[in-house]
Design an enzyme around this catalytic site. Structure first.
Site, PDB file in Angstrom:
ATOM      1  N   ARG A 147      -1.809  -8.930  12.853  1.00 60.26           N
ATOM      2  CA  ARG A 147      -2.263  -7.931  11.870  1.00 60.26           C
ATOM      3  C   ARG A 147      -3.006  -8.595  10.713  1.00 60.26           C
ATOM      4  O   ARG A 147      -3.978  -8.055  10.192  1.00 60.26           O
ATOM      5  CB  ARG A 147      -1.071  -7.112  11.361  1.00 60.26           C
ATOM      6  CG  ARG A 147      -0.672  -6.018  12.349  1.00 60.26           C
ATOM      7  CD  ARG A 147       0.796  -5.670  12.286  1.00 60.26           C
ATOM      8  NE  ARG A 147       1.256  -5.130  11.036  1.00 60.26           N
ATOM      9  CZ  ARG A 147       2.529  -5.139  10.644  1.00 60.26           C
ATOM     10  NH1 ARG A 147       3.458  -5.680  11.427  1.00 60.26           N
ATOM     11  NH2 ARG A 147       2.887  -4.595   9.513  1.00 60.26           N
TER      12      ARG A 147
ATOM     13  N   LYS B 183       0.831  -1.219   0.000  1.00 64.50           N
ATOM     14  CA  LYS B 183       0.000   0.000   0.000  1.00 64.50           C
ATOM     15  C   LYS B 183       0.860   1.262   0.000  1.00 64.50           C
ATOM     16  O   LYS B 183       0.659   2.170  -0.792  1.00 64.50           O
ATOM     17  CB  LYS B 183      -0.910   0.056   1.239  1.00 64.50           C
ATOM     18  CG  LYS B 183      -1.894  -1.089   1.346  1.00 64.50           C
ATOM     19  CD  LYS B 183      -2.809  -0.915   2.545  1.00 64.50           C
ATOM     20  CE  LYS B 183      -2.100  -0.952   3.886  1.00 64.50           C
ATOM     21  NZ  LYS B 183      -1.553  -2.258   4.254  1.00 64.50           N
TER      22      LYS B 183
ATOM     23  N   ARG C 160      10.993  -1.846  12.356  1.00 71.60           N
ATOM     24  CA  ARG C 160       9.731  -1.272  12.834  1.00 71.60           C
ATOM     25  C   ARG C 160       9.178  -2.161  13.948  1.00 71.60           C
ATOM     26  O   ARG C 160       9.173  -3.379  13.816  1.00 71.60           O
ATOM     27  CB  ARG C 160       8.753  -1.195  11.659  1.00 71.60           C
ATOM     28  CG  ARG C 160       7.800  -0.035  11.763  1.00 71.60           C
ATOM     29  CD  ARG C 160       6.981   0.089  10.511  1.00 71.60           C
ATOM     30  NE  ARG C 160       5.689  -0.552  10.635  1.00 71.60           N
ATOM     31  CZ  ARG C 160       4.726  -0.472   9.736  1.00 71.60           C
ATOM     32  NH1 ARG C 160       4.935   0.203   8.624  1.00 71.60           N
ATOM     33  NH2 ARG C 160       3.578  -1.071   9.922  1.00 71.60           N
TER      34      ARG C 160
ATOM     35  N   ARG D 241      11.412  -6.227   5.872  1.00 76.01           N
ATOM     36  CA  ARG D 241      11.463  -4.837   6.334  1.00 76.01           C
ATOM     37  C   ARG D 241      11.961  -4.779   7.777  1.00 76.01           C
ATOM     38  O   ARG D 241      12.701  -3.861   8.136  1.00 76.01           O
ATOM     39  CB  ARG D 241      10.078  -4.199   6.226  1.00 76.01           C
ATOM     40  CG  ARG D 241      10.089  -2.750   6.650  1.00 76.01           C
ATOM     41  CD  ARG D 241       8.812  -2.031   6.305  1.00 76.01           C
ATOM     42  NE  ARG D 241       7.670  -2.554   7.041  1.00 76.01           N
ATOM     43  CZ  ARG D 241       6.412  -2.195   6.835  1.00 76.01           C
ATOM     44  NH1 ARG D 241       6.121  -1.321   5.893  1.00 76.01           N
ATOM     45  NH2 ARG D 241       5.431  -2.713   7.540  1.00 76.01           N
TER      46      ARG D 241
ATOM     47  N   ARG E  84     -10.314   1.460   7.698  1.00 76.84           N
ATOM     48  CA  ARG E  84      -9.895   0.086   7.974  1.00 76.84           C
ATOM     49  C   ARG E  84     -11.000  -0.720   8.637  1.00 76.84           C
ATOM     50  O   ARG E  84     -10.818  -1.914   8.886  1.00 76.84           O
ATOM     51  CB  ARG E  84      -8.705   0.133   8.920  1.00 76.84           C
ATOM     52  CG  ARG E  84      -7.451  -0.518   8.357  1.00 76.84           C
ATOM     53  CD  ARG E  84      -6.303  -0.107   9.213  1.00 76.84           C
ATOM     54  NE  ARG E  84      -5.160  -0.948   9.105  1.00 76.84           N
ATOM     55  CZ  ARG E  84      -4.018  -0.541   8.550  1.00 76.84           C
ATOM     56  NH1 ARG E  84      -3.903   0.653   8.023  1.00 76.84           N
ATOM     57  NH2 ARG E  84      -2.993  -1.355   8.553  1.00 76.84           N
TER      58      ARG E  84
HETATM   59  P1  B4P Z   1       2.884  -2.120   2.898  1.00 70.98           P
HETATM   60  O1  B4P Z   1       1.608  -2.795   2.475  1.00 70.98           O
HETATM   61  O2  B4P Z   1       3.166  -0.785   2.333  1.00 70.98           O
HETATM   62  O3  B4P Z   1       2.917  -2.125   4.429  1.00 70.98           O
HETATM   63  P2  B4P Z   1       2.295  -1.135   5.415  1.00 70.98           P
HETATM   64  O4  B4P Z   1       1.635   0.033   4.712  1.00 70.98           O
HETATM   65  O5  B4P Z   1       3.354  -0.821   6.407  1.00 70.98           O
HETATM   66  O6  B4P Z   1       1.119  -1.989   6.013  1.00 70.98           O
HETATM   67  P3  B4P Z   1       0.545  -2.083   7.432  1.00 70.98           P
HETATM   68  O7  B4P Z   1      -0.911  -2.320   7.166  1.00 70.98           O
HETATM   69  O8  B4P Z   1       1.234  -3.089   8.229  1.00 70.98           O
HETATM   70  O9  B4P Z   1       0.908  -0.691   8.132  1.00 70.98           O
HETATM   71  P4  B4P Z   1       0.181   0.662   8.438  1.00 70.98           P
HETATM   72  O10 B4P Z   1       1.228   1.678   8.534  1.00 70.98           O
HETATM   73  O11 B4P Z   1      -0.952   0.925   7.483  1.00 70.98           O
HETATM   74  O12 B4P Z   1       4.124  -3.115   2.611  1.00 70.98           O
HETATM   75  C1  B4P Z   1       5.401  -2.633   2.725  1.00 70.98           C
HETATM   76  C2  B4P Z   1       6.542  -3.669   2.636  1.00 70.98           C
HETATM   77  O13 B4P Z   1       6.484  -4.496   1.471  1.00 70.98           O
HETATM   78  C3  B4P Z   1       7.810  -2.826   2.480  1.00 70.98           C
HETATM   79  O14 B4P Z   1       8.864  -3.420   3.173  1.00 70.98           O
HETATM   80  C4  B4P Z   1       8.049  -2.801   0.965  1.00 70.98           C
HETATM   81  O15 B4P Z   1       9.395  -2.558   0.620  1.00 70.98           O
HETATM   82  C5  B4P Z   1       7.611  -4.220   0.596  1.00 70.98           C
HETATM   83  N1  B4P Z   1       7.118  -4.292  -0.792  1.00 70.98           N
HETATM   84  C6  B4P Z   1       6.180  -3.507  -1.372  1.00 70.98           C
HETATM   85  N2  B4P Z   1       5.953  -3.880  -2.650  1.00 70.98           N
HETATM   86  C7  B4P Z   1       6.778  -4.947  -2.886  1.00 70.98           C
HETATM   87  C8  B4P Z   1       6.992  -5.798  -4.021  1.00 70.98           C
HETATM   88  N3  B4P Z   1       6.328  -5.655  -5.169  1.00 70.98           N
HETATM   89  N4  B4P Z   1       7.885  -6.794  -3.906  1.00 70.98           N
HETATM   90  C9  B4P Z   1       8.566  -6.973  -2.746  1.00 70.98           C
HETATM   91  N5  B4P Z   1       8.416  -6.206  -1.631  1.00 70.98           N
HETATM   92  C10 B4P Z   1       7.522  -5.212  -1.708  1.00 70.98           C
HETATM   93  O16 B4P Z   1      -0.484   0.398   9.860  1.00 70.98           O
HETATM   94  C11 B4P Z   1       0.305   0.087  11.006  1.00 70.98           C
HETATM   95  C12 B4P Z   1      -0.567   0.019  12.248  1.00 70.98           C
HETATM   96  O17 B4P Z   1      -1.147   1.332  12.504  1.00 70.98           O
HETATM   97  C13 B4P Z   1      -1.785  -0.900  12.194  1.00 70.98           C
HETATM   98  O18 B4P Z   1      -1.451  -2.237  12.513  1.00 70.98           O
HETATM   99  C14 B4P Z   1      -2.711  -0.250  13.229  1.00 70.98           C
HETATM  100  O19 B4P Z   1      -2.338  -0.576  14.541  1.00 70.98           O
HETATM  101  C15 B4P Z   1      -2.454   1.232  13.042  1.00 70.98           C
HETATM  102  N6  B4P Z   1      -3.404   1.864  12.109  1.00 70.98           N
HETATM  103  C16 B4P Z   1      -3.056   2.451  10.915  1.00 70.98           C
HETATM  104  N7  B4P Z   1      -4.163   2.935  10.313  1.00 70.98           N
HETATM  105  C17 B4P Z   1      -5.210   2.646  11.122  1.00 70.98           C
HETATM  106  C18 B4P Z   1      -6.624   2.868  11.023  1.00 70.98           C
HETATM  107  N8  B4P Z   1      -7.171   3.492   9.967  1.00 70.98           N
HETATM  108  N9  B4P Z   1      -7.410   2.434  12.045  1.00 70.98           N
HETATM  109  C19 B4P Z   1      -6.878   1.820  13.111  1.00 70.98           C
HETATM  110  N10 B4P Z   1      -5.555   1.573  13.260  1.00 70.98           N
HETATM  111  C20 B4P Z   1      -4.728   1.973  12.269  1.00 70.98           C
END
Ligand code: B4P
Length: 187
Positions: free
Chosen positions: A144, A13, A133, A127, A88
């Protein structure tokens, strides 16, 4: 244009959202990034959010909805926004709909990145090794993924009723996926 990028943790994402937002010239807003910044700054919001995030749980809607409202009502979001990591839950999606309706707008497209689970785990552990992280450990990753299936995946049906969902195969090279993402966003 109000776009949302949806997918399991590790589906790309953040990676795809940034490239698409730059291409379209609209801001990318990630609730995950905003929450991590609040944690780092040690604000009251950050102190409350940290415990949930480290355990792989969602931060409660009552906290996040205020944050979302602030973002969507900001001047920066007036011409559109790429929503990364929100809504979400169904109550968050209902809140987004209400806020956008006030400016006669709606979520135009939901870009759903589909990636197989072993690949998700591999990416997040990769990552962890690079960035350290605090929620990228095996226990939190599993939690998650469970939370995604239970609380976030129902949004697919919610937005399918609005005809907004576009499914995008999210395996493979970043540039190839970005090509598919752009086609889905602009079609
Ligand atoms: P991403 O899918 O970008 O991971 P993310 O955004 O960090 O997802 P996540 O859902 O865990 O985190 P978020 O910050 O939203 O994937 C990234 C990884 O994959 C990287 O290492 C990248 O290099 C690699 N990658 C990408 N494309 C690739 C490819 N083609 N090939 C190989 N590798 C690749 O949320 C974190 C926490 O915040 C949640 O768990 C929750 O506690 C809280 N939160 C955030 N939003 C919330 C909401 N709206 N409501 C409630 N809690 C919330």
């Amino acid at each position: 244009m109000y776009l949302m990028i949806l997918g399991a943790p590790g589906s790309g994402k953040g990676t795809q959202g940034k490239l698409l937002a730059d291409h379209l010239g609209i801001p990318q807003v990630s609730t995950g990034e905003l929450l991590r910044s609040a944690v780092q700054r040690g604000t009251a919001l950050g102190r409350e959010a940290k415990g949930y995030m480290d355990r792989g749980l969602l931060v409660p809607d009552r906290v996040v909805v205020g944050l979302i409202k602030e973002i969507l009502e900001s001047r920066e979001a007036a011409r559109g926004v790429l929503m990364d990591g929100f809504p979400r839950t169904v109550p968050q999606a209902q809140a987004v709909d209400r806020i956008l309706a006030e400016r006669a707008a709606r979520v135009d497209r939901v870009l759903l990145l589909e990636v197989e689970e072993p690949e998700l785990v591999k990416r997040l552990l990769g990552r962890a090794a690079k960035e350290g992280r605090s929620d990228d450990n095996l226990e939190s990753i599993k939690q998650r993924l469970t939370v995604y299936h239970d609380q976030t995946a129902p949004l697919v049906a919610y937005y399918e009723k609005q005809g907004a969902v576009r499914r995008i195969p999210g395996m493979g090279a970043v540039d190839d996926i970005q090509q598919r993402v752009r086609e889905a966003a602009e079609a």
